[in-house]
Design a protein around this motif. Sequence first.
Motif, PDB file in Angstrom:
ATOM      1  N   GLY A   5      -0.829 -22.838   9.618  1.00  0.00           N
ATOM      2  CA  GLY A   5      -1.081 -23.537   8.247  1.00  0.00           C
ATOM      3  C   GLY A   5      -1.758 -24.511   8.653  1.00  0.00           C
ATOM      4  N   VAL A   6      -1.566 -25.440   7.762  1.00  0.00           N
ATOM      5  CA  VAL A   6      -2.461 -26.761   6.763  1.00  0.00           C
ATOM      6  C   VAL A   6      -1.778 -27.950   7.461  1.00  0.00           C
TER       7      VAL A   6
ATOM      8  N   LEU B  18      -3.923 -25.383  12.430  1.00  0.00           N
ATOM      9  CA  LEU B  18      -3.298 -24.311  13.035  1.00  0.00           C
ATOM     10  C   LEU B  18      -3.577 -23.377  12.716  1.00  0.00           C
ATOM     11  N   ARG B  19      -4.033 -23.147  13.884  1.00  0.00           N
ATOM     12  CA  ARG B  19      -4.122 -20.660  14.559  1.00  0.00           C
ATOM     13  C   ARG B  19      -4.161 -21.235  15.628  1.00  0.00           C
ATOM     14  N   ASP B  20      -3.961 -19.532  15.658  1.00  0.00           N
ATOM     15  CA  ASP B  20      -3.181 -19.449  17.862  1.00  0.00           C
ATOM     16  C   ASP B  20      -3.408 -20.277  18.626  1.00  0.00           C
ATOM     17  N   GLY B  21      -2.413 -21.067  18.317  1.00  0.00           N
ATOM     18  CA  GLY B  21      -2.254 -22.183  19.419  1.00  0.00           C
ATOM     19  C   GLY B  21      -2.911 -23.296  19.399  1.00  0.00           C
ATOM     20  N   ASN B  22      -3.876 -23.461  18.701  1.00  0.00           N
ATOM     21  CA  ASN B  22      -4.746 -24.403  18.435  1.00  0.00           C
ATOM     22  C   ASN B  22      -4.883 -25.555  17.093  1.00  0.00           C
ATOM     23  N   ILE B  23      -5.374 -26.438  17.431  1.00  0.00           N
ATOM     24  CA  ILE B  23      -5.009 -27.721  16.111  1.00  0.00           C
ATOM     25  C   ILE B  23      -6.697 -27.096  16.050  1.00  0.00           C
ATOM     26  N   TYR B  24      -7.373 -27.152  15.043  1.00  0.00           N
ATOM     27  CA  TYR B  24      -9.143 -27.387  14.404  1.00  0.00           C
ATOM     28  C   TYR B  24      -8.855 -28.032  13.322  1.00  0.00           C
TER      29      TYR B  24
ATOM     30  N   ALA C 144      -1.808 -26.883  19.265  1.00  0.00           N
ATOM     31  CA  ALA C 144      -1.009 -27.048  18.911  1.00  0.00           C
ATOM     32  C   ALA C 144       0.340 -27.200  19.251  1.00  0.00           C
ATOM     33  N   PRO C 145       1.651 -28.045  19.398  1.00  0.00           N
ATOM     34  CA  PRO C 145       2.700 -28.581  19.935  1.00  0.00           C
ATOM     35  C   PRO C 145       4.007 -27.032  19.509  1.00  0.00           C
TER      36      PRO C 145
END
Length: 332
Positions: free
Chosen positions: A258-259, A311-317, A326-327
């Motif tokens: 999400g955001v 937050l997507r695919d287990g990462n923060i962008y 991402a936690p």
Amino acid sequence: MRKMVWIVILAALAWSGWWFVASTSLRSGISVWFDARKAEGWQAELGEVVGGGFPLTLQAGLRDIALADPDAGVAVQTSRLDISAPAWWPGDVTVALDDAPIQLASPLGRSTLVMQDGVLALNLHPGTALELETLGWTSGPWQVEDAAGAQVQADSLTLTMVQSAGPQYDFTAQANQFAPGDAIRALLRLPDSFPRAFDSLTLQAAVTFDTPWDRRALDTARPQPRRIDLHLAEARWGDLRLNFAAALDIDGAGTPMGVVSLQAENWRTMLDLAEASGVLPNALRGQAEGILQLLANASGNPAHLDVELTLRDGNIYFAFFPIGPAPKLVLR
């Protein structure tokens, strides 16, 4: 007249019988719960359970309590816990915490909670599942301390959890005059002129879990968050201003998607604190400051950050640029 007297006497006897059965069931239920936790491998020690409250209240005074969940690595020890509920509906429960020090242990270490007038109020739906309707935790002055001294303290605490629909709950939290202790101030190398307490520390959120909170949350497994709508998380401390908002979906593995919206004023002061405490290595200060400066310039005010993180695919962008992992959001 004589008939009325007999009706009153029979009603009083019936009520007394009901109170006795309900009071006995409350105390025995607590003992059974402790025995069940022992059978699951917990440390679950209980000195005694004292009853009382006749005729309108059911009371259970727990003494010399020690609980430890080996799976979560969490333990608590307190000398007393007083539970009360109206006799006509035992599902509206009030729990008064001990004013004496409460010993806590977690994977982060050991600490002590001292809380004045700490009260938990629970409203449960009728039924064997004892589904949670509302939970409130209030207190006067409190502090958490360890061997190094006070970690954090505040003049008051208000936490609420209110069921809005099924497994969705609305959360609010506020701590007035929340203040890090001397050990944390020393770690952050804060000058004496820096304010002792936060000007504001509040949270408002709605969380949807995979199941409602009920007796199974303690007996079997914790409900897991599947949707988080963070309406506001605000921290104001001296020159520092932080505001968060978020809309996140969480999958079965606890990975959020999400955001997250972040607003930060005087972000360089935050970098100074992170560097002074060792959270941000000196060698990375320049790189971190350069990235944040770019983000601040993009928001239109070089002294403030106003950005959205995805937050997507287990990462923060940030936009198309990965920032880090991402936690995992898992309740154990």
